[in-house]
Scaffold this active site. Structure first.
Site, PDB file in Angstrom:
ATOM      1  N   LYS A 262      -4.334  -6.636  -4.909  1.00 21.32           N
ATOM      2  CA  LYS A 262      -4.987  -7.622  -4.038  1.00 21.32           C
ATOM      3  C   LYS A 262      -5.057  -8.991  -4.712  1.00 21.32           C
ATOM      4  O   LYS A 262      -4.879 -10.020  -4.057  1.00 21.32           O
ATOM      5  CB  LYS A 262      -6.374  -7.135  -3.619  1.00 21.32           C
ATOM      6  CG  LYS A 262      -6.287  -6.011  -2.600  1.00 21.32           C
ATOM      7  CD  LYS A 262      -7.639  -5.406  -2.302  1.00 21.32           C
ATOM      8  CE  LYS A 262      -7.490  -4.183  -1.396  1.00 21.32           C
ATOM      9  NZ  LYS A 262      -8.724  -3.408  -1.304  1.00 21.32           N
TER      10      LYS A 262
ATOM     11  N   LYS B 269      -0.829  -4.241   7.303  1.00 16.99           N
ATOM     12  CA  LYS B 269      -1.410  -5.453   7.887  1.00 16.99           C
ATOM     13  C   LYS B 269      -1.100  -6.653   7.011  1.00 16.99           C
ATOM     14  O   LYS B 269      -0.927  -7.766   7.489  1.00 16.99           O
ATOM     15  CB  LYS B 269      -2.938  -5.321   7.962  1.00 16.99           C
ATOM     16  CG  LYS B 269      -3.437  -4.484   9.072  1.00 16.99           C
ATOM     17  CD  LYS B 269      -4.955  -4.321   8.896  1.00 16.99           C
ATOM     18  CE  LYS B 269      -5.408  -2.888   8.974  1.00 16.99           C
ATOM     19  NZ  LYS B 269      -6.005  -2.336   7.778  1.00 16.99           N
TER      20      LYS B 269
ATOM     21  N   LYS C 129       7.017  -0.864   3.527  1.00 14.47           N
ATOM     22  CA  LYS C 129       5.840  -0.130   4.016  1.00 14.47           C
ATOM     23  C   LYS C 129       5.130  -0.946   5.107  1.00 14.47           C
ATOM     24  O   LYS C 129       4.895  -2.142   4.922  1.00 14.47           O
ATOM     25  CB  LYS C 129       4.868   0.103   2.843  1.00 14.47           C
ATOM     26  CG  LYS C 129       3.573   0.788   3.261  1.00 14.47           C
ATOM     27  CD  LYS C 129       2.462   0.657   2.228  1.00 14.47           C
ATOM     28  CE  LYS C 129       1.138   0.512   2.931  1.00 14.47           C
ATOM     29  NZ  LYS C 129      -0.006   1.133   2.648  1.00 14.47           N
TER      30      LYS C 129
END
Ligand code: ADP
Ligand code: TRP
Length: 330
Positions: free
Chosen positions: A116, A199, A196
């Site tokens: 992240k 979102k 993959k």
């Protein structure tokens, strides 16, 4: 491994965006199957979503939409407990307690955290402590199994570590260590670009996109430029991989033969895929319309679910407060 029965199953999904078919085949479909012979507790992880989403309206809309989608896809409130994470505030209390036994090094090794940060999210404490809150979600309900995708495996291992440390400090078997249950029936669902589906990669096919948007997405699946008349490779095709999720083995075989024979364009394959997706979700689409027109009902379901979830969480919190010396005077 064998499908669990008579167990307490717990899982959550962050309302950080609109659900896509990767979420459905990778996670939600399994939750719905498991509700039949187990006690399922499924929640909308709105506290977790705050680590990446800082917009009041979006958080409220996405949270409600995740609840609506769970129900539209077959989660039955007569069988499973559906609730909003924040309706059981004790979970943040347990997260704090767990954080007092969680080594910094454990959190520093989190792949999800590092990913992240690499994607540009700011390195705040919530993001760093994300696995502690997730451990509290799991441990506060004495969960037996936690069905999640492979990407969540490390979080489950951390949960077990934290529970062990807490139990070492305050009493053996105080917190129940969940067994692992990784969803294995479907590997990673590819997105329209072949990576993959996620979102965060802007490559999703949303479960409930409008028919028009769905068509645009499916027809936009990235392919190579093999001419229509030439044979094509079915083993490296996003179209075939997605088709497999919806079609029967015989139908998949037919598409493979068409690919290998030539004279069958990617456009033909995309149309067949589109029809299958639409057919599959049509009944759920209607259910979803009904739910959207009756959000009061969804609110009632969430309220009932929260009461049941909280009742279960209270049992564990009383045990934990008692064992750790955290007294309450009111
Ligand atoms: P996203 O990557 O879109 O943000 P989440 O991390 O919110 O998805 O995932 C929610 C659940 O859906 C997790 O259990 C995850 O393992 C599963 N999941 C997400 N994307 C996929 C995919 N492409 N294939 C299979 N499972 C997926
Ligand atoms: N971290 C999970 C995800 O991104 C969501 C989640 C939060 C969760 N708390 C949980 C999943 C507890 C299972 C159990 O998909």
């Amino acid at each position: 491994m064998q499908t669990p029965t008579n167990k307490r199953i717990l899982s959550g999904i962050q309302p950080s965006g609109i659900l896509h078919i990767g979420n459905y085949f990778g996670a939600i479909r399994q939750y719905i199957n498991l509700q039949e012979n187990n006690e399922g507790l499924y929640f909308v992880a709105n506290y977790h979503a705050m680590t990446s989403l800082q917009n009041r309206q979006d958080l409220m809309d996405y949270s409600m939409m995740v609840a609506v989608d769970y129900l539209a896809l077959g989660l039955d409130p007569e069988k499973a407990i559906l609730f909003m994470q924040s309706d059981v505030p004790e979970v943040t209390e347990l997260a704090w307690m767990l954080s007092t036994v969680t080594p910094m090094g454990l959190l520093e090794r989190s792949h999800a955290y590092k990913d992240k940060i690499n994607k540009g999210l700011s390195a705040n404490h919530g993001l760093f402590a994300y696995p502690v809150l997730m451990a509290a979600d799991i441990l506060i309900y004495d969960s037996d199994f936690v069905p999640v995708g492979k990407d969540q495996k490390q979080h489950l291992e951390m949960t077990r570590d934290m529970a062990e440390k807490f139990n070492f400090a305050y009493g053996e078997e105080l917190l129940k260590l969940p067994e692992e249950y990784i969803l294995s029936s479907v590997a990673v669902v590819p997105g329209v670009d072949g990576q993959k589906m996620s979102k965060s990669y802007d490559n999703t096919i949303e479960i409930f996109a409008s028919k028009k948007a769905m068509k645009k997405k499916v027809m936009g699946i990235v392919t190579d430029s093999t001419p229509l008349e030439d044979p094509k490779d079915p083993d490296n095709s996003t179209i075939v991989d997605l088709y497999k999720l919806f079609a029967t083995p015989a139908e998949v075989e037919k598409m493979r033969e068409n690919f290998l024979a030539g004279g069958y364009g990617y456009g033909h394959g995309k149309k067949e895929l589109l029809n299958k997706i639409n057919e599959h979700f049509e009944p759920h689409r209607q259910k979803r319309e009904e739910l959207i027109n009756n959000l009061d009902y969804v609110g009632e379901v969430l309220k009932e679910g929260a009461l049941k979830a909280r009742e279960r969480a209270t049992v564990v919190m009383d045990r934990v407060r008692n064992a750790s010396g955290v007294q309450r005077f009111c």
